[in-house]
Scaffold this active site. Structure first.
Site, short mmCIF file in Angstrom:
data_model
loop_
_atom_site.label_atom_id
_atom_site.label_comp_id
_atom_site.label_asym_id
_atom_site.label_seq_id
_atom_site.Cartn_x
_atom_site.Cartn_y
_atom_site.Cartn_z
CG ASP A 11 65.77 34.64 22.78
OD1 ASP A 11 65.01 34.79 23.74
OD2 ASP A 11 65.47 33.93 21.79
CD GLU B 277 61.00 35.31 22.20
OE1 GLU B 277 60.41 34.23 22.38
OE2 GLU B 277 62.26 35.40 22.23
CG HIS C 104 57.59 29.36 21.22
ND1 HIS C 104 57.67 29.34 22.60
CD2 HIS C 104 58.63 30.14 20.81
CE1 HIS C 104 58.70 30.06 23.00
NE2 HIS C 104 59.30 30.56 21.94
CD GLU D 22 60.85 33.43 19.05
OE1 GLU D 22 62.02 33.86 19.14
OE2 GLU D 22 60.50 32.33 19.51
CG HIS E 273 59.47 25.77 21.51
ND1 HIS E 273 59.37 26.56 20.39
CD2 HIS E 273 60.59 26.17 22.14
CE1 HIS E 273 60.40 27.40 20.34
NE2 HIS E 273 61.16 27.18 21.40
CG ASP F 46 61.36 33.04 24.99
OD1 ASP F 46 62.39 33.74 24.89
OD2 ASP F 46 61.07 32.12 24.18
#
Length: 301
Positions: free
Chosen positions: A85, A283, A156, A190, A164, A96
């Protein structure tokens, strides 16, 4: 949306997607978790961007939030389900994304379940869609692959310097998630999946290696002042013990838990499936674009 914003996300996304592609094929048995974390973080900086958070390499039942500690001796085993990640930002515009790597073929069915759920969820992203519709798709797709979604891990919303940003995307059906997507929204979707007989819930397992600044106070000594100054420069984005040790010195690392206990820092311990079930993750970061979405960073590139 301003061109500088679009270019910021695009630049971060290109760097991140390239890194996922590169390291998805190079993490194998015997790889040092510390060496991989530090090499990826160096490559982010060399590309003209910055890490949005420490590189996470979470193995088997550890679902998320594991990054190498200073001097970490952990290595990838012969059979391992590895979640890589990575977060990258350019001037605060964050990408992300994550991929599961099945060393020795371990956990392949869970990886496939997460990737199928992610692809289908991305295809549904458009202006006016409620978050709960995306959650329903993820839940249905994971279960359709004979796996179980992790109920207390979510995607998120992302905003500048905010990883977030208030809106969560559950991986299970959630009728309370009524937010409607708007053009320009940036989302990290994700899916996490575990084995059907597992609890499907994660719990924290200290110690934490990752922290973020919650509030500043009048420093109580030079060490605390240095930590708060360092964390403030990151503008709320997470950092880790390795970075503090490298930038400030090893004695500063000892203060991190103390500052977390008094609420100056927030600690992020590793998240572990509560019944010991292995966990996979996929993700991507996407931007809502009218009647569809633009993928900023993805494990599929």
């Amino acid at each position: 949306m301003e061109s500088t914003v679009i270019e910021g996300y695009a630049r971060a996304g290109r760097v991140l997607s390239d890194l996922l592609l590169k390291y998805a094929g190079s993490i194998s048995q015997g790889a040092s978790v510390l060496a991989v974390c530090e090499q990826i973080e160096r490559e982010i900086l060399e590309a003209g961007c910055k890490p949005a958070f420490p590189v996470n390499i979470s193995i088997d039942s550890v679902a998320a939030h594991y990054t190498a500690e200073p001097g970490d001796h952990l290595k990838i085993g012969e059979l391992a389900l590895v979640k890589l990640d990575i977060g990258v930002h350019y001037d605060g515009y964050i990408a992300d994304a994550a991929i599961s790597i099945c060393v020795g073929g371990y956990g392949l069915e869970l990886k496939e379940a997460c990737e199928a759920a992610l692809e289908k969820a991305i295809s549904r992203v458009r202006e006016g869609v409620r978050i709960r519709e995306i959650s329903y798709i993820i839940d249905e797709e994971i279960r359709g692959h004979g796996a179980k979604p992790v109920s207390n891990l979510t995607g998120h919303m992302i905003k500048r310097y905010r990883l977030h940003a208030g809106v969560s995307i559950p991986n299970v059906r959630s009728w309370s998630s009524i937010y409607k997507l708007k053009t320009g929204d940036v989302l990290a979707i994700e899916p996490f999946a575990t084995l059907p007989g597992s609890a499907g819930v994660v719990m924290e397992r200290p110690p934490a290696q990752i922290f973020s600044l919650v509030r500043c106070r009048k420093p109580r000594g030079r060490v605390e002042a240095a930590i708060m100054s360092y964390a403030s420069e990151l503008r709320g984005l997470p950092f880790c013990r390795r970075w503090v040790s490298r930038e400030l010195g090893s004695r500063h690392v000892l203060e991190l838990d103390k500052l977390a206990r008094v609420g100056v820092l927030h600690a992020y311990p590793p998240l572990v499936e509560s019944s010991g079930g292995i966990v996979a993750q996929a993700e991507a970061t996407v931007m809502v674009d009218g009647d569809g979405s633009h993928v900023i960073a993805s494990p599929f590139r």
